[in-house]
Design a protein around this motif. Structure first.
Motif, mmCIF file in Angstrom:
data_model
loop_
_atom_site.group_PDB
_atom_site.id
_atom_site.type_symbol
_atom_site.label_atom_id
_atom_site.label_comp_id
_atom_site.label_asym_id
_atom_site.label_seq_id
_atom_site.Cartn_x
_atom_site.Cartn_y
_atom_site.Cartn_z
ATOM 1 N N UNK A 12 113.350 52.598 -4.462
ATOM 2 C CA UNK A 12 113.808 51.097 -4.677
ATOM 3 C C UNK A 12 113.084 50.102 -3.860
ATOM 4 N N UNK A 13 113.408 50.409 -2.677
ATOM 5 C CA UNK A 13 112.603 49.514 -1.789
ATOM 6 C C UNK A 13 111.079 49.288 -1.760
ATOM 7 N N UNK A 14 110.494 50.451 -2.020
ATOM 8 C CA UNK A 14 109.168 50.281 -2.110
ATOM 9 C C UNK A 14 108.573 49.854 -3.448
ATOM 10 N N UNK A 15 109.464 49.973 -4.647
ATOM 11 C CA UNK A 15 109.221 49.527 -5.834
ATOM 12 C C UNK A 15 109.343 47.851 -5.677
ATOM 13 N N UNK A 16 110.367 47.387 -5.148
ATOM 14 C CA UNK A 16 110.757 45.849 -5.007
ATOM 15 C C UNK A 16 109.671 45.415 -4.200
ATOM 16 N N UNK A 17 109.284 46.023 -2.994
ATOM 17 C CA UNK A 17 108.187 45.597 -2.251
ATOM 18 C C UNK A 17 107.089 45.358 -2.867
ATOM 19 N N UNK A 18 106.622 46.414 -3.694
ATOM 20 C CA UNK A 18 105.342 46.384 -4.480
ATOM 21 C C UNK A 18 105.355 45.183 -5.449
ATOM 22 N N UNK A 19 106.564 44.877 -6.071
ATOM 23 C CA UNK A 19 106.383 43.840 -7.223
ATOM 24 C C UNK A 19 106.440 42.457 -6.492
ATOM 25 N N UNK A 20 107.107 42.300 -5.081
ATOM 26 C CA UNK A 20 106.610 41.085 -4.480
ATOM 27 C C UNK A 20 105.509 40.956 -4.039
ATOM 28 N N UNK A 21 105.094 42.180 -3.465
ATOM 29 C CA UNK A 21 103.600 41.787 -2.973
ATOM 30 C C UNK A 21 102.599 41.352 -4.121
ATOM 31 N N UNK A 72 110.459 38.044 -6.023
ATOM 32 C CA UNK A 72 111.424 38.698 -6.534
ATOM 33 C C UNK A 72 112.399 37.972 -7.279
ATOM 34 N N UNK A 73 112.756 36.742 -6.702
ATOM 35 C CA UNK A 73 113.650 35.976 -7.652
ATOM 36 C C UNK A 73 113.115 35.456 -9.054
ATOM 37 N N UNK A 74 114.007 35.671 -9.890
ATOM 38 C CA UNK A 74 113.570 35.195 -11.330
ATOM 39 C C UNK A 74 112.523 36.047 -12.129
ATOM 40 N N UNK A 75 112.091 37.098 -11.393
ATOM 41 C CA UNK A 75 111.072 37.999 -11.975
ATOM 42 C C UNK A 75 111.783 39.039 -12.959
ATOM 43 N N UNK A 76 111.365 39.116 -14.188
ATOM 44 C CA UNK A 76 111.900 40.090 -15.159
ATOM 45 C C UNK A 76 111.342 41.557 -15.284
ATOM 46 N N UNK A 77 112.259 42.520 -14.651
ATOM 47 C CA UNK A 77 112.108 43.837 -14.804
ATOM 48 C C UNK A 77 112.663 44.669 -15.574
ATOM 49 N N UNK A 78 112.085 45.510 -16.439
ATOM 50 C CA UNK A 78 112.670 46.411 -17.490
ATOM 51 C C UNK A 78 112.389 47.793 -16.924
ATOM 52 N N UNK A 135 109.820 41.024 -20.454
ATOM 53 C CA UNK A 135 109.474 41.476 -19.036
ATOM 54 C C UNK A 135 108.216 41.056 -18.548
ATOM 55 N N UNK A 136 108.272 40.939 -17.228
ATOM 56 C CA UNK A 136 107.038 40.692 -16.291
ATOM 57 C C UNK A 136 106.595 42.032 -15.798
ATOM 58 N N UNK A 137 107.453 43.071 -15.851
ATOM 59 C CA UNK A 137 107.197 44.291 -14.944
ATOM 60 C C UNK A 137 108.057 45.366 -15.770
ATOM 61 N N UNK A 138 107.121 46.408 -15.931
ATOM 62 C CA UNK A 138 107.807 47.560 -16.803
ATOM 63 C C UNK A 138 107.840 48.749 -15.805
ATOM 64 N N UNK A 139 108.895 49.268 -15.379
ATOM 65 C CA UNK A 139 109.068 50.334 -14.277
ATOM 66 C C UNK A 139 109.480 51.645 -15.183
ATOM 67 N N UNK A 140 108.554 52.387 -15.489
ATOM 68 C CA UNK A 140 108.775 53.658 -16.561
ATOM 69 C C UNK A 140 109.282 54.844 -15.785
ATOM 70 N N UNK A 141 110.347 55.460 -16.435
ATOM 71 C CA UNK A 141 110.963 56.517 -15.842
ATOM 72 C C UNK A 141 110.487 57.796 -16.594
ATOM 73 N N UNK A 142 110.620 59.075 -15.961
ATOM 74 C CA UNK A 142 110.583 60.281 -16.575
ATOM 75 C C UNK A 142 111.833 60.763 -17.047
#
Ligand code: CP
Length: 309
Positions: free
Chosen positions: A142-151, A156-162, A218-225
């Motif tokens: 989760x930390x690396x995912x959030x870090x990557x989005x922020x980068x 991250x504030x207000x970013x829409x992640x599904x 969304x702005x970001x789609x985090x897709x799971x297996x």
């Protein structure tokens, strides 16, 4: 800013303060510079021994922690359950205490049972980092995912992640929800009714079952297996139907009025949750996630080692 985290171990994102996450991100950004230099190693963990205990399979997390520890000049011992005396009936505590008797300072552990890292932290005298415990948490992911989005997006504030897919069995989903909500992002989960637990709305996330509506939002789609190995009953009629309703491909990405970021924690089931033309598209930041994983894990190891008794 002090270099101390508010926690002694990294057991889950739920325990972290917003300041802890900011410290980890700031430290990771410095380490990212380091690992892009010709000399990628620093002596920060020179007198520290880390045991990597993997009771469940892993490719990315295990290699990423090992590389992070090597970049920090730690001494490392690696353990995998399949080639150990666990198969002869040895308990978790006995296994870990035997390893600690060899003077190990930190333990990175992946385990199939939720709560295994918390249990270990209560019973052994070493810093514990949870590298994924069953369906519970996967904090460094989760930390690396959030870090990557922020980068990528600057904040991250207000970013829409599904988060799309098998939310029910996913430690990545739970840790991502805790992390993104703490950092002010808006979070939605999307998937079949049977793969979204009812309690999830209580965590302040939006629930959506229509993939197109979720992607439009969304702005970001985090897709799971789909975690077939954790499913003892059938949660949907067939993989074919799942692909039709929830599979992400180039066509659906092109139908959106904006470019969204596509993420995946890995391992990808190509052709199921993500087609190759989506996984390898210019919108995909999957390999940046992997690269950032080393820097984020260096930051976690460094900050926890800095508060060794
Ligand atoms: N993302 C992740 O945890 O991958 P591994 O299972 O390969 O470590």
């Amino acid at each position: 800013m002090s270099q101390q985290l508010s926690v002694k171990h990294l057991l889950g994102i739920k325990d972290l303060q917003v300041d802890d996450i900011r410290k980890i991100f700031a430290t990771a950004a410095n380490f990212k510079d380091v690992i892009n230099r010709p000399i990628k190693k620093v002596p920060s963990l020179r007198d520290i021994t880390v045991a990597n205990l993997f009771f469940e399979n892993s490719t990315r997390t295990r290699l990423s922690f090992e590389l992070a520890e090597k970049r920090l000049s730690a001494d490392i011992v690696n353990f995998s359950a399949s080639s150990s005396s666990v198969s002869k009936g040895e308990t978790l505590i006995d296994t870990v205490n035997n390893i600690l008797a060899m003077k190990v300072d930190m333990v990175v552990m992946r385990h199939p049972k939720p709560g295994a890292a918390v249990f270990l932290a209560r019973h052994v005298n070493a810093k514990i980092i949870n590298a994924g415990d069953g369906t519970h948490e996967h904090p460094t992911q989760a930390l690396l995912d959030a870090f990557s989005i922020a980068e990528k997006l600057g904040e991250l504030k207000g970013v829409r992640v599904v988060i799309i897919g098998d939310i029910l069995h996913s430690r990545v989903a739970l840790s991502n929800i805790f992390c993104l909500k703490k950092m002010g992002a808006e979070v939605m989960v999307c998937g079949p009714v049977t793969l979204i637990p009812r309690y999830i709305a209580d965590l302040g996330v939006i629930v959506e079952h229509d993939l197109k509506k979720a992607l439009d939002w969304c702005d970001v789609a985090n897709v799971l297996r789909i975690q077939l190995e954790r499913q003892d009953i059938r949660y949907f009629p067939s993989l074919r139907e799942y692909v039709m309703l929830y599979g992400i491909n180039r066509e659906i990405l092109d139908s959106l009025k904006k470019d969204i970021l596509v993420m995946h924690p890995g391992p990808i089931n190509r052709g199921v949750e993500l087609s190759s033309d989506a996984a390898d598209s210019r919108q995909s930041i999957i390999l940046q996630q992997v690269e950032n994983g080393v820097a984020v894990r260096m930051a976690v190891l460094y900050l926890l080692a800095g508060q060794m008794d």
